[in-house]
Design a protein around this motif. Structure first.
Motif, PDB file in Angstrom:
ATOM      1  N   ALA A 125      10.732 -20.100 -11.176  1.00  0.00           N
ATOM      2  CA  ALA A 125      10.431 -21.378 -11.609  1.00  0.00           C
ATOM      3  C   ALA A 125      10.102 -21.486 -13.117  1.00  0.00           C
ATOM      4  CB  ALA A 125       9.770 -22.393 -10.727  1.00  0.00           C
ATOM      5  N   LEU A 126      10.888 -21.790 -14.108  1.00  0.00           N
ATOM      6  CA  LEU A 126       9.998 -21.500 -15.383  1.00  0.00           C
ATOM      7  C   LEU A 126       9.949 -22.656 -16.220  1.00  0.00           C
ATOM      8  CD1 LEU A 126      10.091 -18.999 -17.453  1.00  0.00           C
ATOM      9  CD2 LEU A 126      12.311 -19.249 -18.070  1.00  0.00           C
ATOM     10  N   ALA A 127       8.741 -22.662 -16.602  1.00  0.00           N
ATOM     11  CA  ALA A 127       7.991 -23.784 -17.571  1.00  0.00           C
ATOM     12  C   ALA A 127       7.764 -22.962 -18.893  1.00  0.00           C
ATOM     13  CB  ALA A 127       6.914 -24.287 -17.041  1.00  0.00           C
ATOM     14  N   SER A 148      17.987 -12.279  -9.073  1.00  0.00           N
ATOM     15  CA  SER A 148      16.973 -13.248  -9.616  1.00  0.00           C
ATOM     16  C   SER A 148      17.828 -14.673  -9.984  1.00  0.00           C
ATOM     17  CB  SER A 148      16.119 -12.997 -10.795  1.00  0.00           C
ATOM     18  OG  SER A 148      15.143 -12.140 -10.374  1.00  0.00           O
ATOM     19  N   ARG A 149      17.261 -15.794 -10.047  1.00  0.00           N
ATOM     20  CA  ARG A 149      17.628 -17.023 -10.235  1.00  0.00           C
ATOM     21  C   ARG A 149      16.607 -17.913 -11.038  1.00  0.00           C
ATOM     22  NH1 ARG A 149      19.583 -19.982  -4.820  1.00  0.00           N
ATOM     23  NH2 ARG A 149      17.398 -19.041  -4.423  1.00  0.00           N
ATOM     24  N   ILE A 150      16.909 -18.455 -12.046  1.00  0.00           N
ATOM     25  CA  ILE A 150      15.836 -19.285 -12.952  1.00  0.00           C
ATOM     26  C   ILE A 150      16.544 -20.728 -12.710  1.00  0.00           C
ATOM     27  CG2 ILE A 150      15.076 -19.827 -15.070  1.00  0.00           C
ATOM     28  CD1 ILE A 150      15.569 -17.201 -15.995  1.00  0.00           C
ATOM     29  N   PHE A 151      15.334 -21.617 -12.102  1.00  0.00           N
ATOM     30  CA  PHE A 151      15.149 -22.854 -12.093  1.00  0.00           C
ATOM     31  C   PHE A 151      14.264 -23.528 -12.980  1.00  0.00           C
ATOM     32  CE2 PHE A 151      15.924 -20.766  -8.120  1.00  0.00           C
ATOM     33  CZ  PHE A 151      17.296 -21.602  -7.411  1.00  0.00           C
ATOM     34  N   PRO A 152      14.911 -24.138 -14.217  1.00  0.00           N
ATOM     35  CA  PRO A 152      14.062 -24.967 -15.011  1.00  0.00           C
ATOM     36  C   PRO A 152      12.829 -25.946 -14.489  1.00  0.00           C
ATOM     37  CG  PRO A 152      16.015 -25.524 -15.291  1.00  0.00           C
ATOM     38  CD  PRO A 152      16.249 -24.595 -14.146  1.00  0.00           C
ATOM     39  N   ILE A 153      11.779 -25.740 -15.159  1.00  0.00           N
ATOM     40  CA  ILE A 153      10.694 -26.689 -14.945  1.00  0.00           C
ATOM     41  C   ILE A 153      10.721 -27.662 -16.140  1.00  0.00           C
ATOM     42  CG2 ILE A 153       8.313 -27.137 -14.770  1.00  0.00           C
ATOM     43  CD1 ILE A 153       8.052 -24.808 -13.037  1.00  0.00           C
ATOM     44  N   ASP A 154      10.954 -27.394 -17.357  1.00  0.00           N
ATOM     45  CA  ASP A 154      11.000 -28.378 -18.417  1.00  0.00           C
ATOM     46  C   ASP A 154      11.630 -29.628 -18.163  1.00  0.00           C
ATOM     47  OD1 ASP A 154       9.506 -27.094 -20.363  1.00  0.00           O
ATOM     48  OD2 ASP A 154      11.075 -26.561 -21.637  1.00  0.00           O
ATOM     49  N   SER A 155      11.124 -30.744 -18.134  1.00  0.00           N
ATOM     50  CA  SER A 155      11.855 -32.020 -17.816  1.00  0.00           C
ATOM     51  C   SER A 155      13.033 -32.075 -18.443  1.00  0.00           C
ATOM     52  CB  SER A 155      10.744 -33.230 -18.074  1.00  0.00           C
ATOM     53  OG  SER A 155      10.767 -33.510 -19.595  1.00  0.00           O
ATOM     54  N   ILE A 226      16.033 -26.575 -27.488  1.00  0.00           N
ATOM     55  CA  ILE A 226      17.654 -26.405 -27.733  1.00  0.00           C
ATOM     56  C   ILE A 226      17.959 -24.875 -27.525  1.00  0.00           C
ATOM     57  CG2 ILE A 226      19.348 -26.184 -29.631  1.00  0.00           C
ATOM     58  CD1 ILE A 226      17.927 -28.796 -30.668  1.00  0.00           C
ATOM     59  N   ILE A 227      17.328 -23.904 -28.035  1.00  0.00           N
ATOM     60  CA  ILE A 227      17.118 -22.721 -27.870  1.00  0.00           C
ATOM     61  C   ILE A 227      17.375 -22.370 -26.588  1.00  0.00           C
ATOM     62  CG2 ILE A 227      16.337 -20.255 -28.381  1.00  0.00           C
ATOM     63  CD1 ILE A 227      15.180 -21.355 -30.859  1.00  0.00           C
ATOM     64  N   GLU A 228      16.371 -22.862 -25.606  1.00  0.00           N
ATOM     65  CA  GLU A 228      16.438 -22.440 -24.359  1.00  0.00           C
ATOM     66  C   GLU A 228      17.386 -22.970 -23.618  1.00  0.00           C
ATOM     67  OE1 GLU A 228      13.122 -23.150 -20.422  1.00  0.00           O
ATOM     68  OE2 GLU A 228      12.792 -24.122 -22.377  1.00  0.00           O
ATOM     69  N   TYR A 276      11.570 -30.178  -8.214  1.00  0.00           N
ATOM     70  CA  TYR A 276      12.961 -29.585  -7.981  1.00  0.00           C
ATOM     71  C   TYR A 276      13.258 -28.259  -8.193  1.00  0.00           C
ATOM     72  CZ  TYR A 276      17.973 -30.587  -8.703  1.00  0.00           C
ATOM     73  OH  TYR A 276      19.330 -30.685  -8.741  1.00  0.00           O
ATOM     74  N   ALA A 277      12.384 -27.637  -9.073  1.00  0.00           N
ATOM     75  CA  ALA A 277      12.386 -26.334  -9.364  1.00  0.00           C
ATOM     76  C   ALA A 277      11.880 -25.549  -8.242  1.00  0.00           C
ATOM     77  CB  ALA A 277      11.761 -25.795 -10.566  1.00  0.00           C
ATOM     78  N   ILE A 278      10.907 -25.585  -7.786  1.00  0.00           N
ATOM     79  CA  ILE A 278      10.225 -24.813  -6.579  1.00  0.00           C
ATOM     80  C   ILE A 278      11.113 -25.080  -5.408  1.00  0.00           C
ATOM     81  CG2 ILE A 278       8.163 -24.623  -7.634  1.00  0.00           C
ATOM     82  CD1 ILE A 278       6.903 -26.501  -5.558  1.00  0.00           C
TER      83      ILE A 278
END
Length: 397
Positions: A125-127, A148-155, A226-228, A276-278
Motif C-alpha cells: 500500500a503505497l503512499a 507483488s501488487r501495488i495499491f496506491p494511497i495518494d488520494s 503525474i509521474i506516479e 481502500y488500499a489496505i
C-alpha cells in the motif's frame, strides 16, 4: 489486541507521520481485520514507543540510529524487538510475518523498502510517491517478475484506480488529476517572492506533513503525481493533466474514449484511500465521513498557472527525458524544500535550485538501482551547494 488467523499482517513504514497515524486509526477501528506486526519511524522516538506499546508489533524500528538506545530501553520486557537504521527498515519488508507493506514515509528513503518488498513478493500500500518518481521504470520492471501488487494511497491515484475499476485500458482517453491549488492559489508572483514558511504550511484543505505541504504550495507534488500516475496506470504523460479544484471534493477523474468522465468524490480525509488500499480495493464501512450533497453545491475547475507554479513543468520534463532525470528532480527538491523550511532560501528559489541541479547533473539513460543511489547522492550535493550560495546572499525573515 484481538488476534485472528484472518487478520492481515501489516508492516507500517512511517508510522509516526500523518499517513501512518491515520493508518493506525483504521487498525484501531478494525482489529478483527488487521494486525500490525512491524512499525518504523524517522526520528520521533517518543511517538514510536507509544505506538509500539499500544499495538505490540514484533518489531519497532527507528531510522535515526542515535535514538536506538532510548527505543530499546523503553521496549525492554515488552516482547517488541527494537532496531534502527535504513537497512533494518528495508529488511523488515521481507519478513515472513508480513502480508502487506504500508509505505507511508516521505522522500527518497521510501524507495529501498519498496524494492525489498517487491523482491519478497509482498503486497504494497503505497503512499511514498518518491518510489515511483525516482525509479518508476525499475519498479515496473521488477513487478513483472514478482507476485507483488501495488495499491496506491495518494488520494488522487486511489481515485483514478476506483474510476478504472471494471474498465478496459483501451477505453481510457486521459487521466485528470485534481489539485487544491494550495495556500497560494490566489497570490501574485510578487507576493510569492515574500511567502513565509508559515504561509506555505497553511494548507486550506488537507492536514499533511510539512514536506508534502510545501510541495503542495509549489505544486511539485502535482508534478510527482503525474509521474506516479504514468507508472501506476501505464498512461503516457501527454494523456495526464492536472486541474485546479479548490474544494478538494473531486479527487481525480478519468475521461474515456466515448466522451464520458468518471470522478471519485469524497471529503478531504486520507482515511478513505488508506482503507481502500489496505483493503485491496475493497470498501471498509465507516472509513470516512460520508459526503453530503450540500457540500458539492459548487465545484470549480481551472487550468494551473505554470508561470506562477513552474515546478509543475518538471513532470513533463522528467518523463520526456526519462532515465535518471526524475531522480535528480526529486533529490534537488528535497534539499530545496528543507532549505526553505529552515528559512535559508526564498520560496521562489525552490524551483531555481531544482532547475539548476537538473542542468548540472550527468544524464543516465538506462539507470539500474545503484545508478539511482549515486544520482540521488550527487544531486543532493549539487543542490546543497546552490542552496548554500543563495543563503549567503539573502536574509530570510
Amino acid at each position: 489486541m484481538y488476534q485472528s488467523t484472518n487478520q492481515k499482517r501489516l508492516y507500517l513504514i512511517g508510522s509516526t507521520g500523518s499517513i501512518g497515524t491515520q493508518t493506525l486509526d483504521i487498525v484501531r477501528r478494525h482489529p478483527e481485520r488487521y494486525r500490525v506486526t512491524a512499525i518504523s519511524g524517522g526520528s520521533n522516538v517518543k511517538r514510536l514507543i507509544e505506538q509500539a506499546l499500544e499495538f505490540r508489533p514484533q518489531q519497532a524500528i527507528i531510522a535515526d540510529a542515535e535514538k536506538y538506545g532510548e527505543l530499546r530501553e523503553a521496549l525492554a520486557g515488552s516482547d517488541v524487538e527494537a532496531a534502527a537504521g535504513a537497512d533494518a527498515i528495508a529488511e523488515a519488508s521481507t519478513h515472513p510475518n508480513v502480508d502487506m507493506v504500508v509505505n507511508a514515509t516521505v522522500g527518497y528513503s521510501g524507495m529501498a523498502p519498496t524494492i525489498a518488498a517487491i523482491g519478497a513478493d509482498k503486497d504494497i500500500a503505497l503512499a511514498n510517491k518518491e518510489t515511483l518518481v525516482v525509479a518508476g521504470e525499475l519498479v515496473r520492471r521488477l513487478l513483472k517478475s514478482s507476485k507483488s501488487r501495488i495499491f496506491p494511497i495518494d488520494s488522487e491515484h486511489s481515485a483514478i484506480a476506483q474510476c478504472l475499476a471494471g474498465e478496459s485500458a483501451d477505453s481510457v482517453r486521459r487521466l485528470i488529476i485534481t489539485a487544491s491549488g494550495g495556500p497560494f492559489r490566489t497570490w501574485t508572483r510578487e507576493q510569492l517572492a515574500n511567502a513565509t514558511v508559515a504561509d506555505a504550511l497553511n494548507h486550506p484543505n488537507w492536514s499533511m506533513g510539512a514536506k508534502i505541504t510545501i510541495d503542495s504550495a509549489t505544486m511539485m507534488n502535482k508534478a510527482f503525481e503525474i509521474i506516479e500516475a504514468h507508472y501506476l496506470f501505464n498512461i503516457p504523460a501527454g494523456r495526464i493533466r492536472a486541474l485546479v479544484h479548490p474544494q478538494s471534493i473531486v479527487h481525480s477523474m478519468v475521461e474515456f474514449e466515448d466522451g464520458a468522465i468518471k470522478a471519485q468524490l469524497g471529503i478531504p480525509d486520507m482515511r478513505l484511500p488508506i482503507a481502500y488500499a489496505i483493503g485491496e480495493s475493497t470498501r471498509l464501512a465507516g472509513a470516512s465521513e460520508a459526503l453530503t450533497l450540500d457540500r458539492i453545491a459548487t465545484l470549480t475547475f481551472s487550468e494551473p498557472d505554470v508561470r506562477m507554479f513552474p515546478c509543475l513543468t518538471f513532470a513533463t520534463t522528467s518523463l520526456e527525458r526519462g532515465g535518471n532525470a526524475a531522480c535528480v528532480v526529486n533529490a534537488a527538491n528535497e534539499v530545496a524544500n528543507l532549505a526553505f523550511r529552515q528559512k535559508r532560501i526564498p520560496f521562489n528559489d525552490i524551483y531555481r535550485i531544482v532547475a539548476e541541479t537538473l542542468e548540472k547533473e550527468p544524464f543516465i539513460a538506462a539507470p539500474e538501482y545503484q545508478d539511482y543511489v549515486a544520482t540521488n547522492a550527487s544531486a543532493r550535493r549539487t543542490a546543497t551547494e546552490i542552496a548554500d550560495s543563495i543563503s549567503r546572499q539573502v536574509t530570510i525573515k
